[in-house]
Design a protein around this motif. Structure first.
Motif, mmCIF file in Angstrom:
data_model
loop_
_atom_site.group_PDB
_atom_site.id
_atom_site.type_symbol
_atom_site.label_atom_id
_atom_site.label_comp_id
_atom_site.label_asym_id
_atom_site.label_seq_id
_atom_site.Cartn_x
_atom_site.Cartn_y
_atom_site.Cartn_z
ATOM 1 N N LYS A 199 -10.105 -76.750 70.235
ATOM 2 C CA LYS A 199 -9.733 -75.545 69.495
ATOM 3 C C LYS A 199 -8.473 -75.802 68.681
ATOM 4 C CE LYS A 199 -11.948 -72.560 72.697
ATOM 5 N NZ LYS A 199 -11.991 -71.419 73.510
ATOM 6 N N TYR A 200 -8.607 -75.621 67.392
ATOM 7 C CA TYR A 200 -7.466 -75.730 66.495
ATOM 8 C C TYR A 200 -6.871 -74.331 66.354
ATOM 9 C CZ TYR A 200 -9.341 -80.287 65.150
ATOM 10 O OH TYR A 200 -9.789 -81.566 65.162
ATOM 11 N N THR A 201 -5.988 -73.979 67.238
ATOM 12 C CA THR A 201 -5.447 -72.625 67.219
ATOM 13 C C THR A 201 -4.036 -72.562 66.658
ATOM 14 O OG1 THR A 201 -4.710 -72.879 69.500
ATOM 15 C CG2 THR A 201 -6.855 -71.847 69.149
ATOM 16 N N THR A 202 -3.257 -73.596 66.799
ATOM 17 C CA THR A 202 -1.863 -73.521 66.365
ATOM 18 C C THR A 202 -1.622 -74.157 65.008
ATOM 19 O OG1 THR A 202 -1.317 -75.574 67.509
ATOM 20 C CG2 THR A 202 -1.003 -73.519 68.723
ATOM 21 N N GLN A 203 -2.565 -74.940 64.491
ATOM 22 C CA GLN A 203 -2.296 -75.670 63.263
ATOM 23 C C GLN A 203 -3.361 -75.521 62.183
ATOM 24 O OE1 GLN A 203 -2.295 -79.256 65.358
ATOM 25 N NE2 GLN A 203 -0.154 -79.232 65.859
ATOM 26 N N PRO A 204 -4.085 -74.419 62.112
ATOM 27 C CA PRO A 204 -5.141 -74.330 61.094
ATOM 28 C C PRO A 204 -4.610 -74.400 59.667
ATOM 29 C CG PRO A 204 -4.826 -72.203 62.125
ATOM 30 C CD PRO A 204 -4.014 -73.201 62.902
ATOM 31 N N VAL A 205 -3.431 -73.842 59.421
ATOM 32 C CA VAL A 205 -2.865 -73.876 58.074
ATOM 33 C C VAL A 205 -2.515 -75.304 57.692
ATOM 34 C CG1 VAL A 205 -0.954 -73.079 56.628
ATOM 35 C CG2 VAL A 205 -2.041 -71.516 58.222
ATOM 36 N N TRP A 206 -1.941 -76.056 58.628
ATOM 37 C CA TRP A 206 -1.600 -77.452 58.349
ATOM 38 C C TRP A 206 -2.849 -78.271 58.071
ATOM 39 C CZ3 TRP A 206 2.183 -78.317 62.980
ATOM 40 C CH2 TRP A 206 3.358 -77.613 62.745
ATOM 41 N N LEU A 207 -3.898 -78.038 58.844
ATOM 42 C CA LEU A 207 -5.146 -78.776 58.627
ATOM 43 C C LEU A 207 -5.754 -78.442 57.270
ATOM 44 C CD1 LEU A 207 -6.726 -78.532 62.168
ATOM 45 C CD2 LEU A 207 -5.825 -80.577 61.078
ATOM 46 N N LEU A 208 -5.691 -77.184 56.873
ATOM 47 C CA LEU A 208 -6.205 -76.806 55.557
ATOM 48 C C LEU A 208 -5.391 -77.448 54.438
ATOM 49 C CD1 LEU A 208 -7.031 -73.046 56.111
ATOM 50 C CD2 LEU A 208 -8.650 -74.921 55.740
ATOM 51 N N ARG A 209 -4.089 -77.508 54.587
ATOM 52 C CA ARG A 209 -3.247 -78.161 53.579
ATOM 53 C C ARG A 209 -3.543 -79.650 53.502
ATOM 54 N NH1 ARG A 209 2.422 -75.360 55.215
ATOM 55 N NH2 ARG A 209 1.979 -73.302 54.371
ATOM 56 N N PHE A 210 -3.704 -80.277 54.650
ATOM 57 C CA PHE A 210 -4.018 -81.703 54.686
ATOM 58 C C PHE A 210 -5.383 -81.953 54.042
ATOM 59 C CE2 PHE A 210 -5.384 -85.557 57.209
ATOM 60 C CZ PHE A 210 -4.585 -86.436 56.499
ATOM 61 N N ASP A 211 -6.347 -81.107 54.329
ATOM 62 C CA ASP A 211 -7.673 -81.226 53.731
ATOM 63 C C ASP A 211 -7.593 -81.082 52.214
ATOM 64 O OD1 ASP A 211 -10.556 -81.477 53.869
ATOM 65 O OD2 ASP A 211 -10.613 -79.358 53.347
ATOM 66 N N ARG A 212 -6.822 -80.103 51.733
ATOM 67 C CA ARG A 212 -6.646 -79.920 50.297
ATOM 68 C C ARG A 212 -6.016 -81.151 49.665
ATOM 69 N NH1 ARG A 212 -3.303 -75.316 50.179
ATOM 70 N NH2 ARG A 212 -4.582 -74.307 51.715
ATOM 71 N N LEU A 263 -6.217 -84.246 50.743
ATOM 72 C CA LEU A 263 -7.209 -85.321 50.706
ATOM 73 C C LEU A 263 -8.232 -85.102 49.594
ATOM 74 C CD1 LEU A 263 -7.827 -85.906 54.503
ATOM 75 C CD2 LEU A 263 -6.463 -87.298 52.933
ATOM 76 N N GLN A 264 -8.597 -83.862 49.342
ATOM 77 C CA GLN A 264 -9.535 -83.571 48.262
ATOM 78 C C GLN A 264 -8.935 -83.908 46.900
ATOM 79 O OE1 GLN A 264 -11.136 -79.610 48.548
ATOM 80 N NE2 GLN A 264 -11.504 -79.854 50.746
ATOM 81 N N LEU A 265 -7.633 -83.738 46.765
ATOM 82 C CA LEU A 265 -6.961 -84.067 45.508
ATOM 83 C C LEU A 265 -6.665 -85.557 45.365
ATOM 84 C CD1 LEU A 265 -4.460 -81.074 45.342
ATOM 85 C CD2 LEU A 265 -6.515 -81.425 43.945
ATOM 86 N N ASN A 266 -6.830 -86.309 46.444
ATOM 87 C CA ASN A 266 -6.555 -87.751 46.448
ATOM 88 C C ASN A 266 -7.755 -88.517 46.995
ATOM 89 O OD1 ASN A 266 -3.502 -87.925 45.763
ATOM 90 N ND2 ASN A 266 -3.693 -86.255 47.219
ATOM 91 N N LEU A 311 -1.827 -89.925 56.395
ATOM 92 C CA LEU A 311 -0.671 -89.122 56.801
ATOM 93 C C LEU A 311 0.618 -89.601 56.153
ATOM 94 C CD1 LEU A 311 -1.540 -88.599 60.558
ATOM 95 C CD2 LEU A 311 -1.543 -86.855 58.752
ATOM 96 N N GLU A 312 0.765 -90.921 55.991
ATOM 97 C CA GLU A 312 1.953 -91.457 55.324
ATOM 98 C C GLU A 312 2.026 -90.974 53.876
ATOM 99 O OE1 GLU A 312 2.061 -95.695 55.625
ATOM 100 O OE2 GLU A 312 2.066 -95.646 57.810
ATOM 101 N N HIS A 313 0.893 -91.010 53.184
ATOM 102 C CA HIS A 313 0.859 -90.550 51.799
ATOM 103 C C HIS A 313 1.132 -89.049 51.716
ATOM 104 C CE1 HIS A 313 -0.483 -94.068 49.477
ATOM 105 N NE2 HIS A 313 -1.018 -94.439 50.630
ATOM 106 N N TRP A 314 0.597 -88.302 52.673
ATOM 107 C CA TRP A 314 0.796 -86.855 52.680
ATOM 108 C C TRP A 314 2.271 -86.517 52.923
ATOM 109 C CZ3 TRP A 314 0.036 -82.978 57.067
ATOM 110 C CH2 TRP A 314 -0.026 -81.683 56.572
ATOM 111 N N ALA A 315 2.897 -87.205 53.865
ATOM 112 C CA ALA A 315 4.309 -86.960 54.166
ATOM 113 C C ALA A 315 5.194 -87.321 52.976
ATOM 114 C CB ALA A 315 4.728 -87.745 55.406
#
Length: 58
Positions: A14-27, A29-32, A44-48
């Protein structure tokens, strides 16, 4: 990333505490699309490095 989240939810995780972070990370990755064949650590290194704010790496 969306497929991974679906797979993990089907396994009971269950992704209960980090859904916003996962959505941002997904976005990010879609842009890259060049990162799609890279391991998760490289993604993750590129995202950070993409946005150096105080809360972003969290």
């Amino acid at each position: 990333m969306a497929e991974h989240v679906t797979l993990m939810r089907n396994r009971g995780y269950k992704y209960t505490t980090q859904p916003v972070w996962l959505l941002r990370f997904d976005r990010f990755l879609q842009l890259n699309p060049a990162l799609q064949d890279e391991p998760i650590g490289v993604m993750l290194e590129h995202w950070a490095a993409a946005k150096a704010t105080r809360n972003h790496p969290a």
